[in-house]
Motif scaffolding. Structure first.
Motif, mmCIF file in Angstrom:
data_model
loop_
_atom_site.group_PDB
_atom_site.id
_atom_site.type_symbol
_atom_site.label_atom_id
_atom_site.label_comp_id
_atom_site.label_asym_id
_atom_site.label_seq_id
_atom_site.Cartn_x
_atom_site.Cartn_y
_atom_site.Cartn_z
ATOM 1 N N VAL A 103 0.842 -1.206 0.000
ATOM 2 C CA VAL A 103 0.000 0.000 0.000
ATOM 3 C C VAL A 103 0.873 1.250 0.000
ATOM 4 O O VAL A 103 0.633 2.199 -0.750
ATOM 5 N N VAL A 104 1.912 1.252 0.833
ATOM 6 C CA VAL A 104 2.814 2.409 0.907
ATOM 7 C C VAL A 104 3.563 2.595 -0.408
ATOM 8 O O VAL A 104 3.626 3.700 -0.958
ATOM 9 N N VAL A 105 4.137 1.514 -0.930
ATOM 10 C CA VAL A 105 4.934 1.607 -2.157
ATOM 11 C C VAL A 105 4.065 2.021 -3.338
ATOM 12 O O VAL A 105 4.479 2.831 -4.178
ATOM 13 N N ASN A 106 2.845 1.471 -3.418
ATOM 14 C CA ASN A 106 1.949 1.820 -4.534
ATOM 15 C C ASN A 106 1.513 3.282 -4.494
ATOM 16 O O ASN A 106 1.097 3.834 -5.507
ATOM 17 N N SER A 107 1.591 3.891 -3.333
ATOM 18 C CA SER A 107 1.189 5.291 -3.205
ATOM 19 C C SER A 107 2.309 6.259 -3.578
ATOM 20 O O SER A 107 2.091 7.463 -3.629
ATOM 21 N N ILE A 108 3.500 5.716 -3.834
ATOM 22 C CA ILE A 108 4.652 6.553 -4.196
ATOM 23 C C ILE A 108 5.032 6.250 -5.641
ATOM 24 O O ILE A 108 5.594 5.192 -5.929
ATOM 25 N N PRO A 109 4.721 7.123 -6.590
ATOM 26 C CA PRO A 109 4.953 6.856 -8.020
ATOM 27 C C PRO A 109 6.383 6.417 -8.342
ATOM 28 O O PRO A 109 6.599 5.538 -9.169
ATOM 29 N N ALA A 110 7.364 7.017 -7.684
ATOM 30 C CA ALA A 110 8.757 6.696 -7.985
ATOM 31 C C ALA A 110 9.118 5.270 -7.582
ATOM 32 O O ALA A 110 10.062 4.684 -8.115
ATOM 33 N N LEU A 111 8.352 4.694 -6.639
ATOM 34 C CA LEU A 111 8.645 3.347 -6.158
ATOM 35 C C LEU A 111 7.700 2.295 -6.727
ATOM 36 O O LEU A 111 8.063 1.120 -6.794
ATOM 37 N N SER A 112 6.504 2.710 -7.126
ATOM 38 C CA SER A 112 5.496 1.730 -7.559
ATOM 39 C C SER A 112 5.939 0.926 -8.777
ATOM 40 O O SER A 112 5.483 -0.194 -8.987
ATOM 41 N N LYS A 113 6.856 1.487 -9.592
ATOM 42 C CA LYS A 113 7.321 0.763 -10.780
ATOM 43 C C LYS A 113 8.146 -0.468 -10.435
ATOM 44 O O LYS A 113 8.405 -1.309 -11.289
ATOM 45 N N PHE A 114 8.591 -0.563 -9.171
ATOM 46 C CA PHE A 114 9.379 -1.718 -8.759
ATOM 47 C C PHE A 114 8.508 -2.853 -8.233
ATOM 48 O O PHE A 114 9.014 -3.880 -7.801
ATOM 49 N N ILE A 115 7.193 -2.653 -8.252
ATOM 50 C CA ILE A 115 6.250 -3.683 -7.804
ATOM 51 C C ILE A 115 5.464 -4.170 -9.010
ATOM 52 O O ILE A 115 5.035 -3.391 -9.860
ATOM 53 N N ASN A 116 5.281 -5.490 -9.096
ATOM 54 C CA ASN A 116 4.657 -6.075 -10.290
ATOM 55 C C ASN A 116 3.185 -5.724 -10.442
ATOM 56 O O ASN A 116 2.682 -5.596 -11.549
ATOM 57 N N SER A 117 2.465 -5.606 -9.337
ATOM 58 C CA SER A 117 1.031 -5.361 -9.444
ATOM 59 C C SER A 117 0.528 -4.624 -8.214
ATOM 60 O O SER A 117 1.192 -4.570 -7.181
ATOM 61 N N SER A 118 -0.666 -4.076 -8.330
ATOM 62 C CA SER A 118 -1.285 -3.358 -7.214
ATOM 63 C C SER A 118 -2.294 -4.256 -6.517
ATOM 64 O O SER A 118 -2.994 -5.033 -7.154
ATOM 65 N N ILE A 119 -2.341 -4.142 -5.185
ATOM 66 C CA ILE A 119 -3.318 -4.934 -4.436
ATOM 67 C C ILE A 119 -4.533 -4.088 -4.061
ATOM 68 O O ILE A 119 -5.449 -4.585 -3.402
ATOM 69 N N LEU A 120 -4.530 -2.824 -4.480
ATOM 70 C CA LEU A 120 -5.627 -1.932 -4.102
ATOM 71 C C LEU A 120 -6.991 -2.445 -4.542
ATOM 72 O O LEU A 120 -7.960 -2.340 -3.768
ATOM 73 N N PRO A 121 -7.150 -3.018 -5.770
ATOM 74 C CA PRO A 121 -8.465 -3.561 -6.134
ATOM 75 C C PRO A 121 -8.953 -4.631 -5.165
ATOM 76 O O PRO A 121 -10.148 -4.699 -4.855
#
Length: 348
Positions: A103-121
Motif C-alpha cells: 500500500v505504501v509503495v503503490n502510493s509513491i509513483p517513484a517506487l510503484s514501478k518496482f512492484i509487479n502489481s497493485s493490491i488496491l483492487p
C-alpha cells in the motif's frame, strides 16, 4: 540430535532458501523474450533445481516435528502448541506487513514501478473477502503474500499431526506410500503434497533408512541432474508431468545423502562466521523476501541495463545480495529490538 545432524539441517535450510530466492528472482517470459541464455539459465536453476526446495523444507519440518515424542501421542498436543507459536504468529504478522508495504509503495509513483502489481483492487472488496485474501487465498491458490502458502499449508498439516502420528506408528512406510499416491491428486482445501513430504520426514525419525555408502548420494545426484537435463532438452514430452513428484523425490534424496559425501565429517559452522549467521536467519529471509527481493532485482536491472547480460546478472546476483542484506538486517534487529524480532520470527 548430533551436532553433525543439527548443522546439516541448518546448511540444507540455507541451500533451500537460496533456491526459493532464485525461484522468485526469475524474469517473466515477455521481459526476456528472445534471450535464450536467460531462459535456459532460469529453467535450470529456478525450475529444475528449485523444485526441490519446498519439499525439502516440508520433509525437514516433519523430521523435526516427530523427532522427539517421549510420551508418544501425548507429546503431540504440546508440539502443536509450540508450532502455532513459531508459525502462526509470524504468518499473521508477515501477511499484514506485506499488505502495508505494498500500500505504501503503490502510493509513491517513484517506487510503484518496482512492484509487479497493485493490491488496491483487492482491498476495495468486502471485509470478509479482504481477510480471506490476506490470510488464506487471494483467488489464485495463495494468500496476497503469495510466498506464505508454504507456511499456511504447513500449519494445516501440523494440525493433522495427531492423525499422522497414529498412521506412521501403525502403518509405517505403508502410510508414506499412501500419502505418495495421494500427492498425485489435486484435492481442494487439502495440501496433499505437503502431507506426503511432512509424513516422509516423520517416517525417517521412526524408521531410519541405512545407507550403505555415502557416495550413493553422489550417484543419486548425478541421476537427478541427468533426468533434469533430459527434461530441459525435451520439455514437450508428456511423461514429465506425471513423473514430477518421483523426480523431486530423487532430487531431495540426492541432496540429503550427497551432503554427507560432500561435507567433511569435521566441518563446523562455528568456524565460518558469515555462513553460520546466514543459516540462523533463513526463516527471517523467507518471511520478508517478498516483495523486497523484487525491488532488489529491478534495481539491479536499472544499473546493469535492460538487455540479456543485465537481466542475467540481476537474476544470478539478486538472491545472494538479498540474502546478505536480509541477514545483516536480521542481526541488527535481533540486537536492537530483541523482543520484537523474537515475536516476528516465532521465537527463533
Amino acid at each position: 540430535m548430533t551436532q553433525h545432524l543439527s548443522e546439516k539441517l541448518k546448511l540444507l535450510s540455507a541451500v533451500a532458501i537460496l533456491l526459493v530466492l532464485y525461484i522468485h528472482s526469475g524474469f517473466h517470459d515477455d521481459e526476456i523474450a528472445g534471450m535464450a541464455a536467460n531462459h535456459y539459465t532460469q529453467e535450470v536453476v529456478s525450475t529444475l533445481l528449485g523444485r526441490c526446495a519446498v519439499p525439502l523444507f516440508y520433509a525437514m519440518s516433519g523430521y523435526l516435528f516427530f523427532l522427539k515424542t517421549p510420551r508418544g501421542l501425548a507429546s503431540i498436543p504440546e508440539k502443536i502448541q509450540k508450532r502455532l507459536h513459531t508459525l502462526l504468529i509470524p504468518y499473521v504478522l508477515t501477511a499484514l506487513f506485506y499488505v502495508a508495504f505494498l500500500v505504501v509503495v503503490n502510493s509513491i509513483p517513484a517506487l510503484s514501478k518496482f512492484i509487479n502489481s497493485s493490491i488496491l483492487p483487492t482491498l476495495h472488496q468486502s471485509w470478509p473477502r479482504v481477510l480471506a485474501a490476506i490470510f488464506y487465498d487471494a483467488g489464485n491458490g495463495s494468500p496476497l503474500a503469495f510466498h506464505l502458502w508454504f507456511v499456511r499449508d504447513l500449519l494445516f498439516v501440523v494440525l493433522l499431526s495427531p492423525l499422522l502420528y497414529v498412521l506412521l506408528r501403525y502403518l509405517g512406510w505403508g502410510w508414506v506410500l499412501l500419502a505418495f499416491v495421494a500427492a498425485f491428486a489435486e484435492l481442494p482445501y487439502l495440501p496433499v503434497v505437503a502431507l506426503f513430504w511432512f509424513s516422509l520426514g516423520g517416517a525417517l525419525t521412526k524408521y531410519p533408512v541405512a545407507v550403505a555408502h555415502p557416495r550413493l548420494g553422489l550417484a543419486l545426484l548425478g541421476a537427478f541432474l541427468l533426468v533434469s537435463a533430459a527434461q530441459l532438452l525435451t520439455p514437450e514430452l508428456a511423461l514429465w508431468k506425471p513423473a514430477r513428484i518421483p523426480i523431486i523425490l530423487l532430487g531431495v534424496s540426492a541432496i540429503w545423502l550427497a551432503y554427507d559425501a560432500l561435507v567433511p565429517a569435521g566441518f563446523s559452522l562455528r568456524r565460518h562466521a558469515w555462513l553460520d549467521a546466514a543459516c540462523n536467519f533463513t526463516f527471517f529471509v523467507y518471511l520478508f523476501h517478498e516483495p523486497a527481493l523484487n525491488v532488489v532485482r529491478k534495481l539491479l536491472v536499472v544499473a546493469t541495463g535492460k538487455n540479456s547480460p543485465g537481466y542475467l546478472l540481476s537474476y544470478l546476483l539478486s538472491p545472494w545480495l538479498f540474502m546478505a542484506l536480509a541477514t545483516v538486517v536480521g542481526i541488527y534487529l535481533r540486537k536492537l529490538v530483541p523482543r520484537l524480532y523474537a515475536v516476528v520470527v516465532g521465537g527463533r
